[in-house]
Design a protein around this motif. Structure first.
Motif, PDB file in Angstrom:
ATOM      1  N   ILE A 101     -35.883  24.157  45.208  1.00  0.00           N
ATOM      2  CA  ILE A 101     -34.704  23.588  45.843  1.00  0.00           C
ATOM      3  C   ILE A 101     -33.446  23.864  45.027  1.00  0.00           C
ATOM      4  CG2 ILE A 101     -33.615  21.431  46.559  1.00  0.00           C
ATOM      5  CD1 ILE A 101     -35.889  22.544  48.390  1.00  0.00           C
ATOM      6  N   ARG A 102     -33.539  23.762  43.724  1.00  0.00           N
ATOM      7  CA  ARG A 102     -32.365  24.041  42.879  1.00  0.00           C
ATOM      8  C   ARG A 102     -31.865  25.469  43.112  1.00  0.00           C
ATOM      9  NH1 ARG A 102     -34.320  22.737  38.519  1.00  0.00           N
ATOM     10  NH2 ARG A 102     -33.208  20.825  37.943  1.00  0.00           N
ATOM     11  N   ASP A 103     -32.777  26.430  43.136  1.00  0.00           N
ATOM     12  CA  ASP A 103     -32.380  27.832  43.305  1.00  0.00           C
ATOM     13  C   ASP A 103     -31.867  28.103  44.720  1.00  0.00           C
ATOM     14  OD1 ASP A 103     -33.015  28.359  40.691  1.00  0.00           O
ATOM     15  OD2 ASP A 103     -34.983  29.194  41.129  1.00  0.00           O
ATOM     16  N   ASN A 104     -32.432  27.418  45.722  1.00  0.00           N
ATOM     17  CA  ASN A 104     -31.918  27.554  47.083  1.00  0.00           C
ATOM     18  C   ASN A 104     -30.470  27.097  47.168  1.00  0.00           C
ATOM     19  OD1 ASN A 104     -33.600  28.283  49.673  1.00  0.00           O
ATOM     20  ND2 ASN A 104     -35.092  27.366  48.265  1.00  0.00           N
ATOM     21  N   ILE A 105     -30.182  25.982  46.534  1.00  0.00           N
ATOM     22  CA  ILE A 105     -28.821  25.440  46.581  1.00  0.00           C
ATOM     23  C   ILE A 105     -27.862  26.314  45.786  1.00  0.00           C
ATOM     24  CG2 ILE A 105     -27.409  23.435  45.947  1.00  0.00           C
ATOM     25  CD1 ILE A 105     -29.946  21.722  46.485  1.00  0.00           C
ATOM     26  N   MET A 106     -28.362  26.970  44.762  1.00  0.00           N
ATOM     27  CA  MET A 106     -27.538  27.834  43.913  1.00  0.00           C
ATOM     28  C   MET A 106     -27.064  29.092  44.636  1.00  0.00           C
ATOM     29  SD  MET A 106     -26.354  28.402  40.736  1.00  0.00           S
ATOM     30  CE  MET A 106     -27.373  27.454  39.566  1.00  0.00           C
ATOM     31  N   PRO A 108     -25.331  30.248  47.297  1.00  0.00           N
ATOM     32  CA  PRO A 108     -23.943  30.609  47.644  1.00  0.00           C
ATOM     33  C   PRO A 108     -23.052  30.832  46.433  1.00  0.00           C
ATOM     34  CG  PRO A 108     -24.697  28.737  48.937  1.00  0.00           C
ATOM     35  CD  PRO A 108     -25.707  28.950  47.861  1.00  0.00           C
ATOM     36  N   LEU A 109     -23.402  30.226  45.307  1.00  0.00           N
ATOM     37  CA  LEU A 109     -22.576  30.347  44.109  1.00  0.00           C
ATOM     38  C   LEU A 109     -22.710  31.709  43.447  1.00  0.00           C
ATOM     39  CD1 LEU A 109     -23.212  26.836  42.494  1.00  0.00           C
ATOM     40  CD2 LEU A 109     -21.302  27.548  43.952  1.00  0.00           C
ATOM     41  N   ASN A 110     -23.765  32.451  43.801  1.00  0.00           N
ATOM     42  CA  ASN A 110     -23.979  33.761  43.176  1.00  0.00           C
ATOM     43  C   ASN A 110     -22.875  34.751  43.530  1.00  0.00           C
ATOM     44  OD1 ASN A 110     -26.356  32.885  41.963  1.00  0.00           O
ATOM     45  ND2 ASN A 110     -27.629  33.541  43.679  1.00  0.00           N
ATOM     46  N   ASN A 111     -22.121  34.463  44.605  1.00  0.00           N
ATOM     47  CA  ASN A 111     -21.042  35.358  45.023  1.00  0.00           C
ATOM     48  C   ASN A 111     -19.667  34.892  44.551  1.00  0.00           C
ATOM     49  OD1 ASN A 111     -22.437  37.364  46.894  1.00  0.00           O
ATOM     50  ND2 ASN A 111     -23.114  35.426  47.750  1.00  0.00           N
ATOM     51  N   LEU A 112     -19.635  33.857  43.703  1.00  0.00           N
ATOM     52  CA  LEU A 112     -18.366  33.323  43.234  1.00  0.00           C
ATOM     53  C   LEU A 112     -18.210  33.539  41.735  1.00  0.00           C
ATOM     54  CD1 LEU A 112     -18.186  29.929  45.177  1.00  0.00           C
ATOM     55  CD2 LEU A 112     -17.219  32.148  45.808  1.00  0.00           C
ATOM     56  N   PRO A 113     -16.978  33.782  41.270  1.00  0.00           N
ATOM     57  CA  PRO A 113     -16.733  34.031  39.837  1.00  0.00           C
ATOM     58  C   PRO A 113     -16.677  32.740  39.042  1.00  0.00           C
ATOM     59  CG  PRO A 113     -14.675  34.164  41.050  1.00  0.00           C
ATOM     60  CD  PRO A 113     -15.752  33.932  42.092  1.00  0.00           C
ATOM     61  N   LEU A 114     -17.834  32.107  38.890  1.00  0.00           N
ATOM     62  CA  LEU A 114     -17.932  30.842  38.161  1.00  0.00           C
ATOM     63  C   LEU A 114     -18.820  31.021  36.944  1.00  0.00           C
ATOM     64  CD1 LEU A 114     -18.583  28.476  41.211  1.00  0.00           C
ATOM     65  CD2 LEU A 114     -16.398  28.804  40.040  1.00  0.00           C
ATOM     66  N   SER A 115     -18.593  30.203  35.935  1.00  0.00           N
ATOM     67  CA  SER A 115     -19.455  30.241  34.758  1.00  0.00           C
ATOM     68  C   SER A 115     -20.818  29.657  35.092  1.00  0.00           C
ATOM     69  CB  SER A 115     -18.821  29.445  33.613  1.00  0.00           C
ATOM     70  OG  SER A 115     -18.809  28.066  33.922  1.00  0.00           O
ATOM     71  N   ALA A 116     -21.810  29.996  34.288  1.00  0.00           N
ATOM     72  CA  ALA A 116     -23.156  29.464  34.500  1.00  0.00           C
ATOM     73  C   ALA A 116     -23.158  27.941  34.423  1.00  0.00           C
ATOM     74  CB  ALA A 116     -24.120  30.057  33.473  1.00  0.00           C
ATOM     75  N   ALA A 117     -22.357  27.402  33.504  1.00  0.00           N
ATOM     76  CA  ALA A 117     -22.297  25.940  33.338  1.00  0.00           C
ATOM     77  C   ALA A 117     -21.690  25.275  34.569  1.00  0.00           C
ATOM     78  CB  ALA A 117     -21.489  25.595  32.087  1.00  0.00           C
ATOM     79  N   ASP A 118     -20.648  25.898  35.128  1.00  0.00           N
ATOM     80  CA  ASP A 118     -20.001  25.344  36.314  1.00  0.00           C
ATOM     81  C   ASP A 118     -20.954  25.398  37.505  1.00  0.00           C
ATOM     82  OD1 ASP A 118     -18.182  24.278  38.035  1.00  0.00           O
ATOM     83  OD2 ASP A 118     -16.798  25.977  38.027  1.00  0.00           O
ATOM     84  N   LYS A 119     -21.659  26.510  37.655  1.00  0.00           N
ATOM     85  CA  LYS A 119     -22.624  26.623  38.748  1.00  0.00           C
ATOM     86  C   LYS A 119     -23.702  25.543  38.636  1.00  0.00           C
ATOM     87  CE  LYS A 119     -22.108  31.627  39.444  1.00  0.00           C
ATOM     88  NZ  LYS A 119     -22.770  32.945  39.395  1.00  0.00           N
ATOM     89  N   LYS A 120     -24.220  25.364  37.431  1.00  0.00           N
ATOM     90  CA  LYS A 120     -25.262  24.356  37.225  1.00  0.00           C
ATOM     91  C   LYS A 120     -24.749  22.969  37.573  1.00  0.00           C
ATOM     92  CE  LYS A 120     -28.327  22.424  33.697  1.00  0.00           C
ATOM     93  NZ  LYS A 120     -28.744  22.473  32.280  1.00  0.00           N
ATOM     94  N   GLN A 121     -23.519  22.665  37.162  1.00  0.00           N
ATOM     95  CA  GLN A 121     -22.958  21.342  37.431  1.00  0.00           C
ATOM     96  C   GLN A 121     -22.746  21.117  38.919  1.00  0.00           C
ATOM     97  OE1 GLN A 121     -22.422  18.866  35.000  1.00  0.00           O
ATOM     98  NE2 GLN A 121     -22.369  17.727  36.936  1.00  0.00           N
ATOM     99  N   ARG A 122     -22.280  22.154  39.608  1.00  0.00           N
ATOM    100  CA  ARG A 122     -22.070  22.023  41.046  1.00  0.00           C
ATOM    101  C   ARG A 122     -23.385  21.758  41.777  1.00  0.00           C
ATOM    102  NH1 ARG A 122     -17.278  25.473  43.739  1.00  0.00           N
ATOM    103  NH2 ARG A 122     -15.723  25.341  42.096  1.00  0.00           N
ATOM    104  N   VAL A 123     -24.437  22.461  41.369  1.00  0.00           N
ATOM    105  CA  VAL A 123     -25.746  22.242  41.993  1.00  0.00           C
ATOM    106  C   VAL A 123     -26.231  20.827  41.716  1.00  0.00           C
ATOM    107  CG1 VAL A 123     -28.172  22.935  41.964  1.00  0.00           C
ATOM    108  CG2 VAL A 123     -26.388  24.676  41.957  1.00  0.00           C
ATOM    109  N   GLU A 124     -26.101  20.371  40.485  1.00  0.00           N
ATOM    110  CA  GLU A 124     -26.535  19.014  40.152  1.00  0.00           C
ATOM    111  C   GLU A 124     -25.748  17.986  40.961  1.00  0.00           C
ATOM    112  OE1 GLU A 124     -29.092  18.273  38.245  1.00  0.00           O
ATOM    113  OE2 GLU A 124     -29.448  20.397  37.814  1.00  0.00           O
TER     114      GLU A 124
END
Length: 227
Positions: A101-106, A108-124
């Motif tokens: 589920i975490r990776d499914n939610i992640m 859409p973020l793979n196409n955005l210029p965000l840091s890994a930390a920001d992506k993780k926080q958004r998913v959480e």
């Protein structure tokens, strides 16, 4: 997010058959509105939503988001626009079974210029808001229908879009889970998102500020008052 739809037409062609799915559809959507699109099966509801979500192109007509024409964007531009500004919720959840589920939610973020930390926080944040943080490492088949739709909504909002499109979001759910999903959509609307929902459900339509009725690809009634 404001939308302007001007004289949209969508024609599907085979060698011997031409089907007009949308015929001269025009309407506008104010920022922060909740719109329900209703009509019988085959009237063009899902075709219209796919065009609004940049998953398909109209045959002719114009489509503007916040004043920007988007119907002629190339595929790369459409993907960036869609991932950054539009959240799409499907009736069938459309979760990838091989991913947790975490990776499914992640995704859409793979196409955005965000840091890994920001992506993780958004998913959480998205999982917590949808009440499925405890299911992060589970796979879709290990979740109930209601939990899968919550995961699908979390995926739709993880980019913090201004526009949320929902295609029969309660169609595969029982009454209790369907009501919970509608309450979540209503909450997102109250937080400022523009929501456009295709539905057959009169109950779900009561959450909308406005109803657009389609029949044979054309708008037949435009109700501006809340039902």
């Amino acid at each position: 997010m404001e939308l302007q739809i001007k004289n949209l037409k969508k024609v599907f062609r085979t060698e011997s058959v031409m089907t007009v799915a949308l015929n001269d559809v025009s309407f506008s959507v104010d920022n922060g509105s909740f719109i329900a699109i209703m009509g019988p099966s085959g009237c063009g509801k899902s075709t219209l939503l796919n065009i609004l979500g940049l998953l398909d192109n109209p045959t002719s007509g114009k489509y503007l988001i916040d004043g920007e024409e988007v119907q002629n964007l190339n595929e790369a531009q459409r993907t960036r626009f869609r991932c950054g500004r539009i959240g799409f919720i499907f009736q069938s959840f459309n979760l990838i079974e091989e991913m947790n589920i975490r990776d499914n939610i992640m995704l859409p973020l793979n196409n955005l210029p965000l840091s890994a930390a920001d992506k993780k926080q958004r998913v959480e944040d998205a999982m917590k808001r949808m009440g499925i943080a405890h299911r992060a490492n589970h796979y879709p088949s290990q979740l109930s229908g209601g939990q899968q739709q919550r995961a699908a909504i979390a995926r739709a909002i993880v980019c913090r879009p201004g526009l949320i499109l929902a295609d029969e979001p309660t169609g595969n759910l029982d009454s209790k889970n369907g009501l919970e999903v509608m309450e979540l959509l209503s909450e997102l609307h109250r937080d400022g998102a523009t929501v456009i929902m295709v539905t057959h459900s009169q109950r779900d339509a009561t959450y909308a500020d406005r109803i657009i009725n389609l029949f044979d690809g054309s708008i037949v009634e435009n109700i501006n008052e809340k039902i």
